[in-house]
Design an enzyme around this catalytic site. Structure first.
Site, PDB file in Angstrom:
ATOM      1  N   MET A   1       0.845  -1.198   0.000  1.00  0.00           N
ATOM      2  CA  MET A   1       0.000   0.000   0.000  1.00  0.00           C
ATOM      3  C   MET A   1       0.878   1.245   0.000  1.00  0.00           C
ATOM      4  SD  MET A   1      -1.855   0.578   3.665  1.00  0.00           S
ATOM      5  CE  MET A   1      -2.011   2.161   4.442  1.00  0.00           C
TER       6      MET A   1
ATOM      7  N   ASP B   1       8.791  -3.099  13.395  1.00  0.00           N
ATOM      8  CA  ASP B   1       7.768  -2.562  12.494  1.00  0.00           C
ATOM      9  C   ASP B   1       6.829  -1.618  13.239  1.00  0.00           C
ATOM     10  OD1 ASP B   1       5.667  -2.276  10.597  1.00  0.00           O
ATOM     11  OD2 ASP B   1       6.227  -4.202   9.725  1.00  0.00           O
TER      12      ASP B   1
ATOM     13  N   HIS C   1       9.295  -1.565   9.040  1.00  0.00           N
ATOM     14  CA  HIS C   1       8.563  -2.203   7.942  1.00  0.00           C
ATOM     15  C   HIS C   1       9.332  -2.143   6.613  1.00  0.00           C
ATOM     16  CE1 HIS C   1       4.927  -3.935   6.423  1.00  0.00           C
ATOM     17  NE2 HIS C   1       4.741  -2.979   5.548  1.00  0.00           N
TER      18      HIS C   1
ATOM     19  N   SER D   1       4.619  -6.282   1.896  1.00  0.00           N
ATOM     20  CA  SER D   1       3.513  -5.847   2.745  1.00  0.00           C
ATOM     21  C   SER D   1       2.191  -6.465   2.263  1.00  0.00           C
ATOM     22  CB  SER D   1       3.502  -4.316   2.763  1.00  0.00           C
ATOM     23  OG  SER D   1       2.745  -3.851   3.830  1.00  0.00           O
ATOM     24  N   GLN D   2       1.156  -5.644   1.997  1.00  0.00           N
ATOM     25  CA  GLN D   2      -0.131  -6.267   1.635  1.00  0.00           C
ATOM     26  C   GLN D   2      -0.047  -7.066   0.336  1.00  0.00           C
ATOM     27  OE1 GLN D   2      -3.065  -3.068   1.367  1.00  0.00           O
ATOM     28  NE2 GLN D   2      -2.573  -2.601  -0.753  1.00  0.00           N
TER      29      GLN D   2
END
Ligand SMILES: *[C@@H]1O[C@H](CO)[C@@H](O)[C@H](O)[C@H]1NC(C)=O
Ligand SMILES: *[C@@H]1O[C@H](CO)[C@@H](O)[C@H](O)[C@H]1NC(C)=O
Ligand SMILES: *[C@@H]1O[C@H](CO)[C@@H](O)[C@H](O)[C@H]1NC(C)=O
Length: 304
Positions: free
Chosen positions: A37, A230, A284, A112-113
């Site tokens: 994202m 993160d 992250h 990530s996503q």
């Protein structure tokens, strides 16, 4: 030793499953990446340069595809927030299946996503086959908080979080906002399971889809990377497919015990050494190329 064997197999043109024989002995399987994202397929400062780095370490003949949703990077950026994951996954499946360079299989890296989206690709579109699936900071059991959401101002980020907390499970937000589809409120497990239009499905939490279980078994390795510092993903344990024990938001449930893990057959995958849990210090997606070469490269270059 394994490499020598692979060379031998390739030289003697034996097709042992994912068609290495078609590639040169010193070439790697293609790689498909999916961004997170607030990012896109191709920004020169993010996945664009990462692609160059991969080609650099895997060899110039290695094919690296970065999934782009929409007709350009602007649409791709927006899709990370506003195009329903099911639609994005259908689109990605189509892009992958229609790419002749991927027909013999590929390794996949989710950012990530993008990690949970690529897992959905593995579960829903097993052809062509994913060999190793690398999840970098993925939210496999969803999130209950995005303390510092990327690429949004802290004010927008704060609004975003409040909205998700109050309205994530309304049908309009479930169809409008990507992050709502993996918002997982442990204080409202029942509502989450019944309302989540994406995560509860791919995690087999509402009904058990045996096809998902069978397709996950087809992976060679499923590598889960957790970033120990993160500040974007909450709880961080979701990156290792863990989540809060239901009905509270402090204690993390042991991996083997959650419904998602049980219903996807992940305990069997652990028993057969298919799941690899890696942890790296840093925020992250903050890893060094040195770490990547030492820990991830073996899953991309045919060593594992
Ligand atoms: C693979 O090996 C061949 C022959 O040794 C060489 O010509 C080619 O450049 C190599 N390719 C890569 C990507 O290293
Ligand atoms: C299970 O998943 C497969 C792959 O996405 C899909 O084709 C099938 O319709 C699903 N089955 C059910 C009962 O939802
Ligand atoms: C990062 O996380 C590790 C493991 O939880 C911890 O030991 C370390 O102190 C953290 N580093 C920073 C800078 O917060």
């Amino acid at each position: 030793m394994f490499k020598v064997l692979l060379c031998f197999l390739a030289l003697s043109s034996i097709d042992y499953g994912y068609g290495l024989a078609e590639f040169g002995a010193n070439e790697s399987l293609p790689v498909v990446m999916w961004h997170g994202m607030g990012d896109t397929c191709c920004f020169s400062f993010s996945l664009g340069s990462f692609r160059t780095f991969l080609i650099d370490i895997l060899g110039s003949n290695t094919y690296v595809k970065s999934i782009r949703i929409g007709n350009n990077v602007v649409e791709d950026y927006e899709s990370g927030y506003f195009v329903h994951p099911n639609k994005q996954i259908d689109d990605a499946c189509h892009q992958i299946a229609s790419d002749p360079k991927l027909k013999n299989g590929y390794n996949a890296i989710g950012f990530s996503q993008g990690s949970q989206f690529l897992r959905a690709v593995a579960q829903r579109c097993p052809e062509p086959r994913i060999n190793n699936l690398i999840s970098l900071g993925g939210q496999h059991q969803g999130v209950f908080g995005l303390p510092n959401c990327p690429s949004l101002s802290s004010k927008t980020c704060d609004k975003f979080r409040k909205m998700l907390n109050y309205a994530a499970y309304t049908s309009w937000l479930q169809s409008y906002l990507v992050q709502a589809t993996y918002w997982h409120n442990p204080l409202k497990e029942e509502i989450y399971r019944k309302s989540s239009t994406f995560l509860a499905d791919i995690n087999n939490e509402l009904t058990i889809n045996q096809t998902y279980v069978e397709n996950l078994k087809k992976l060679n390795k499923f590598v889960l990377v957790k970033f120990s510092n993160d500040t974007i993903v909450q709880p961080i344990d979701t990156e290792w497919f863990q989540f809060y024990t239901p009905n509270q938001d402090k204690v993390i449930q042991p991996f083997a015990e959650s419904n998602a893990v049980k219903n996807l057959g992940l305990n069997d995958l652990v028993a057969s050494n298919k799941i690899v849990f890696l942890e790296t210090v840093g925020n992250h997606l903050k890893f060094t190329t040195k770490w990547f070469k030492a820990n991830i490269l073996p899953y991309l270059n045919g060593d594992i």
